[in-house]
Write a protein that holds these residues in place. Sequence first.
Motif, mmCIF file in Angstrom:
data_model
loop_
_atom_site.group_PDB
_atom_site.id
_atom_site.type_symbol
_atom_site.label_atom_id
_atom_site.label_comp_id
_atom_site.label_asym_id
_atom_site.label_seq_id
_atom_site.Cartn_x
_atom_site.Cartn_y
_atom_site.Cartn_z
ATOM 1 N N LEU A 98 3.833 -6.784 2.327
ATOM 2 C CA LEU A 98 2.383 -7.308 2.634
ATOM 3 C C LEU A 98 1.324 -7.294 1.617
ATOM 4 O O LEU A 98 0.666 -7.873 1.422
ATOM 5 C CB LEU A 98 2.096 -6.882 4.214
ATOM 6 N N LEU A 99 1.376 -5.851 1.160
ATOM 7 C CA LEU A 99 0.291 -5.447 0.232
ATOM 8 C C LEU A 99 0.365 -6.647 -1.138
ATOM 9 O O LEU A 99 -0.545 -6.968 -1.636
ATOM 10 C CB LEU A 99 0.581 -4.193 0.012
ATOM 11 N N ALA A 120 -2.713 -0.927 2.419
ATOM 12 C CA ALA A 120 -2.616 0.251 1.336
ATOM 13 C C ALA A 120 -2.566 1.733 2.164
ATOM 14 O O ALA A 120 -1.915 2.484 1.857
ATOM 15 C CB ALA A 120 -3.378 0.137 0.240
ATOM 16 N N ALA A 121 -3.679 1.728 2.930
ATOM 17 C CA ALA A 121 -3.740 3.092 3.664
ATOM 18 C C ALA A 121 -2.656 3.259 4.617
ATOM 19 O O ALA A 121 -2.094 4.480 4.761
ATOM 20 C CB ALA A 121 -5.180 2.924 4.401
ATOM 21 N N ALA A 179 -7.076 -3.134 12.997
ATOM 22 C CA ALA A 179 -6.986 -4.109 11.742
ATOM 23 C C ALA A 179 -6.415 -5.265 11.808
ATOM 24 O O ALA A 179 -6.326 -5.915 10.788
ATOM 25 C CB ALA A 179 -6.086 -3.062 10.532
ATOM 26 N N ARG A 180 -6.272 -5.816 13.035
ATOM 27 C CA ARG A 180 -6.074 -7.302 13.372
ATOM 28 C C ARG A 180 -4.728 -7.615 12.524
ATOM 29 O O ARG A 180 -4.577 -8.710 12.145
ATOM 30 C CB ARG A 180 -7.239 -8.040 12.836
ATOM 31 N N PHE A 181 -3.738 -6.862 12.731
ATOM 32 C CA PHE A 181 -2.271 -7.224 12.318
ATOM 33 C C PHE A 181 -1.637 -7.961 13.446
ATOM 34 O O PHE A 181 -1.929 -7.708 14.790
ATOM 35 C CB PHE A 181 -1.418 -6.043 12.059
ATOM 36 N N GLY A 201 -7.278 -10.981 2.759
ATOM 37 C CA GLY A 201 -8.670 -10.171 2.754
ATOM 38 C C GLY A 201 -8.593 -8.854 2.368
ATOM 39 O O GLY A 201 -7.698 -8.193 2.370
ATOM 40 N N ARG A 202 -9.872 -8.565 1.855
ATOM 41 C CA ARG A 202 -9.949 -7.425 1.078
ATOM 42 C C ARG A 202 -9.859 -6.198 1.684
ATOM 43 O O ARG A 202 -9.196 -5.224 1.674
ATOM 44 C CB ARG A 202 -11.558 -7.186 0.170
ATOM 45 N N MET A 203 -10.729 -6.130 3.219
ATOM 46 C CA MET A 203 -10.589 -5.229 3.969
ATOM 47 C C MET A 203 -9.338 -4.965 4.455
ATOM 48 O O MET A 203 -8.803 -3.774 4.736
ATOM 49 C CB MET A 203 -11.604 -5.348 5.218
#
Length: 704
Positions: free
Chosen positions: A282-283, A298-299, A27-29, A290-292
């Motif tokens: 962060l959420l 959230a997941a 997810a590129r965190f 970014g939406r994704m």
Amino acid sequence: MWLSFSLAFALAVLLLFVPGLLFARAARFAPLQCVGFAPGISVAGYAALCLVYERIEVATSALTICGGWLLIAAVAFACSCVAHRGRLRAAHAVRPKLPRGKAHARWFWLPIVAAYLVVPLVAATVLFLKPMDGADAFMQAFDNVSHLGTIRGALDSGMMDPIGKVGYYSAMEDVARPFAPTTSFYPEMWHMLTAMVVPAAGGSIPVAINAMNCAFSFVVAPMGICALVFQLFGADRRKLLIGALGCVAFEAYPWGMLVYGPLYPNLASFALVPGCVALFLLLCSEKPVGRMKRIAVAAFFAAGLFSGAVMQPNVVFTVGVLLAPYCVWEASRLPLRWRRTAGGVAGWRIAFALVAAVLICALWVFAFNLPALYAVVHNNWPSISSVKRTLFDAVLLGLMKHPVQPVVALLVFAGIARTLRHRRYLWLTVGYGLCLVMYFFCAATDGFWDNLLTGFWYSDQYRIAAMVALAGMPLFVYGFDGTLGAVRRFAVRRGASRKAARFVWPSVAAAVAMAVVFCPTINVGDHEWDTAFGSFSHRVSYLYNPHAFRHLSWEEHEFAEEVQAIVGDTGLIANEPFDGSVYLFGPDGMPVYYKSLRGFGDDGESADSALIREHLNELATNEDVQRAVRNTGIRYVLQLDKGNVEKQPGRHGGYKEAQWVGIASVDDDTPGFTPVLSEGDMRLYKIDDAYTTPMGGTETKHAS
């Protein structure tokens, strides 16, 4: 044993981090976020696979669970790399040079991660592992009967289930069980994770438990604090490094949970709390995510809550308490996004904040009145201190009447003072204040308000004290940072060079503060006082010592080893669990019939079990007892405190003499029993073959 501990610890860390790191990097965190989010993702995947395998009737094992989730994580990471490479090619075609942020630079995050590994592990080695009497030492305490027995039950039965279908008696045939199987939910994911690392621990369950606890306490929790500090304060190196000290500076967590109860599942679930809080921040962040990526956040947040819930559900309420002030603050800022002028905004902000607070309180009351939670929230745990003493302890962090931590408390209050000036962090102070209020009602009062505020944690002062510590860690970081800044300014005024003022003076101040915090004893003249960590080390050396005054003595354990060699797998052993024999099943796998300390005389107990407890000595004349012995497969009788009820170490709490007359009354002259082994007040009897052979055939062996 320490080599086995090291292998089990390494395996535990890999299990908890590798799949989650792959997902988080997919997810590129940022790296400092990945290490905090990874454990929650990993545990959620293991629990989900356990449930899926059960539904589709696939055999569960550590290999199928860990291997399956690791494969899924690897595929997700590979797909992300391919997609990301394509986006990079497209971006380079327009803009050849793509700058990377400071948080992604190896020279920045690697030393930070190293600090969060080294500092907690060094502290753990000195304060926890060194005082223990070996890597296989374990606490002889009521809750540990459940922990040891459930892990042994999972290994013997081959079942890996996170929601309560694995227990002490899982490997026994239904007809032989003393208690009927239950279908109620009970979180057991911590037990399943520990069972996965038992092979690396040389087959020793106590070694695996100590390794898993160290992994959660001194790797998972610190990495969660790292992610939280990064989310709160950004790529501020000094604050991040201070966090490596703050995550182990509070005696209430993780240290206190290692020597009380023991509350191992709650210890593990609380280790996921900082990461969950960081994910929620962060959420809700206003920065472009970014939406994704927001969907991924959230997941991952849901995964973290799920992971904590399958170890100890009160983690959901813990996260709620810590985030409730932030939610109210965020609600108060909504009007600022809708109105461009300042006129009338203040009133709307107050209104929105009040609505948010009322909704949170309504949800709390709703959960408090749920029938499924009634037994939990109305659990009566008596107060432990007076009002004045509790206030004093809460202010100076002498929680649970342990030695105070004045330096840590002062640094927390310094952080509180800073939040009054920089109000975007004021919600941290409110959250800490809520936890202190909960601790006050839990420790100093009894009744409705105690149950309402702390019932979700069984009104247990140790769990609430751990919450105080978790809430105080970010304030500790903020206050320590402000204190070091003040030291730097003072050094400048004293004429120190720029380098000395920036590095030397703050480093010396930090070293002195930490020396006082972690110093085990303080000597002034002829007087000596234990600090909080000195007291903790003394408790470890006593509780994790098989030679200490406990329920199962070292002599009894040696006698039990001789019993194990004689009995082998030829049948079950009727025992009186309160004499210490309950600790022979989990650690040693001895086939004792009674593997727990509760449920005797209740509706769930089988008729055979009640007959054995109360009438086994009537074996030669009572046909019902003979039938019960054949049904259960009992072949031996073990007595560790024969005729010596008051001996030390004594019987476990909850012992009722009338419930165990049948086993306690067996002696050398009782018909149907043959003495096999005798030493002092310890006995092993073999039931004569005439009473163990089925009426129409040969003797049948029963697995334990």
